[in-house]
Design an enzyme around this catalytic site. Structure first.
Site, short mmCIF file in Angstrom:
data_model
loop_
_atom_site.label_atom_id
_atom_site.label_comp_id
_atom_site.label_asym_id
_atom_site.label_seq_id
_atom_site.Cartn_x
_atom_site.Cartn_y
_atom_site.Cartn_z
N GLU A 113 39.52 44.24 37.40
CA GLU A 113 38.79 43.59 36.30
C GLU A 113 38.02 42.39 36.82
OE1 GLU A 113 41.33 43.12 32.83
OE2 GLU A 113 40.17 41.39 32.17
N ASP A 115 35.74 39.23 34.87
CA ASP A 115 35.45 38.78 33.51
C ASP A 115 34.54 37.56 33.38
OD1 ASP A 115 37.55 40.47 32.46
OD2 ASP A 115 39.00 38.99 33.16
N GLU A 117 34.37 35.27 29.87
CA GLU A 117 34.94 35.15 28.52
C GLU A 117 34.49 33.83 27.91
OE1 GLU A 117 39.17 37.48 29.10
OE2 GLU A 117 38.97 35.52 30.05
#
Ligand SMILES: *[C@@H]1O[C@H](CO)[C@@H](O)[C@H](O)[C@H]1NC(C)=O
Ligand SMILES: *[C@@H]1O[C@H](CO)[C@@H](O)[C@H](O)[C@H]1NC(C)=O
Ligand SMILES: *[C@@H]1O[C@H](CO)[C@@H](O)[C@H](O)[C@H]1NC(C)=O
Ligand SMILES: *[C@@H]1O[C@H](CO)[C@@H](O)[C@H](O)[C@H]1NC(C)=O
Ligand SMILES: *[C@@H]1O[C@H](CO)[C@@H](O)[C@H](O)[C@H]1NC(C)=O
Length: 308
Positions: A113, A115, A117
């Site tokens: 993953e 990210d 955010e």
């Protein structure tokens, strides 16, 4: 014999130069904008997903009925990925908006993953964005960093980009590289190394996102709308019916980029796992101490952040 070896060496050198030039040129290709309908499918909350501008852009929302999100049609092994994003305006505590790569459906217990955010916002406070990554299911070792954005991301579109190769991950905001991770041997599987899809989502992160969970979602200010546009999917598509696209990227940052990144981090970073001595008694292996970053963080919290 000697002449032959010389010729072979010459050809080898020549082709190396060509490859190097090629890598240089393919670093970021802004030409390859992809419309929403070509690149993505709705993932959940479909009736809250509205393409507009002839599918060039999409808005996703969260209201009383549902949150929503979309995912790329293809998975990609390395590449450069970008979207212009405009966040929900007004009170948006607890509203998490994301732009990230992931493969947890295909590899549930060993997923990778990468990210972005956005952590929601209340009037008068800073706008914060968090970056993080996992490799091969390393969820026990979060690698979060947080930064203040130097603009109001709900007023205009700004570009958020992820460069991912065998060796590096670089996060970009507009043209500023804000984080650059270089893979080191000691990370073992923790570095993302399997094909991933790209996602955009909006959801209720009340228990952690805004002020560490202090400020909660209030749907009476909704519906919360996040807009995504100008998608760049400059990756190596993994399509079961086709061979992998030709795909090479440069790994480094130019010295000018490195300077901009340093300037950004020493001014706007508010958290880095690399200096969090409460959480990691021994820093994770890819961490490189920058004493000015550390000094900057220690202005907020001398107890959490320290040199190792
Ligand atoms: C390749 O990149 C370097 C910096 O990384 C730059 O100085 C050079 O001009 C580039 N070459 C070409 C042909 O674009
Ligand atoms: C947008 O994409 C959908 C799904 O592919 C398609 O049915 C529709 O005609 C497209 N609209 C425009 C204006 O291109
Ligand atoms: C916030 O939302 C409320 C209710 O919709 C509205 O009255 C107010 O003008 C908004 N404030 C700003 C700064 O947009
Ligand atoms: C990834 O995780 C799986 C399952 O835990 C393990 O078998 C494998 O060796 C790991 N791969 C790497 C590169 O660490
Ligand atoms: C948002 O999440 C929080 C924490 O998980 C929960 O208590 C709250 O009920 C949720 N709010 C809504 C409107 O779903």
């Amino acid at each position: 014999m000697n002449a032959c070896i010389m010729l072979i060496s010459f050809l080898f050198l020549f082709s190396t130069i060509i490859v190097v030039l090629h890598v240089n040129h393919t670093q970021i290709n802004y030409q390859s904008l992809v419309s929403f309908d070509k690149g993505f499918n709705p993932l959940y909350g479909e009736h809250n997903i509205t393409p507009y501008e002839a599918n060039k852009s999409v808005q996703i929302s969260m209201d009383q009925t549902t949150s929503s999100g979309f995912s790329s049609k293809l998975m990609y092994m390395h590449g450069y990925f970008e979207s212009s994003i405009k966040l929900p305006q007004n009170y948006s505590a607890g509203v998490v908006v994301t732009f990230y790569m992931c493969n947890d459906r295909k590899y549930p217990y060993r997923h990778d993953e990468i990210d972005f955010e956005f952590l929601g916002h209340i009037h008068g406070q800073d706008w914060l964005v968090q970056t993080n990554f996992y490799g091969n299911g390393s969820t026990g070792r979060g690698r979060e960093e947080r930064y203040v954005l130097w603009f109001d991301p709900s007023q205009d579109f700004h570009r958020y980009g992820i460069m991912w190769t065998d060796d590096i991950i670089t996060y970009y905001v507009d043209d500023v590289p804000i984080r650059h991770v270089r893979r080191v041997e000691a990370m073992r599987g923790d570095f993302p190394s399997k094909e991933m899809g790209l996602f955009g989502t909006i959801w209720n992160g009340s228990d952690w996102a805004t002020g560490g969970g202090k400020h909660k979602l209030d749907l009476s200010y909704g519906p919360y709308v996040a807009k995504y546009s100008s998608f760049v999917l400059n990756g190596c598509g993994v399509d079961p019916n086709r061979k992998r696209n030709r795909c090479e990227f440069s790994n480094g940052l130019r010295s000018k980029e490195r300077d901009r990144m340093q300037g950004f981090r020493r001014k706007y970073m508010t958290y880095s796992y690399c200096y969090d001595k409460k959480r990691y008694v021994v820093p994770l292996p890819e961490c490189v101490v920058d004493f000015e970053e550390l000094e900057h963080l220690r202005k907020f919290d001398r107890w959490t952040f320290g040199a190792f």
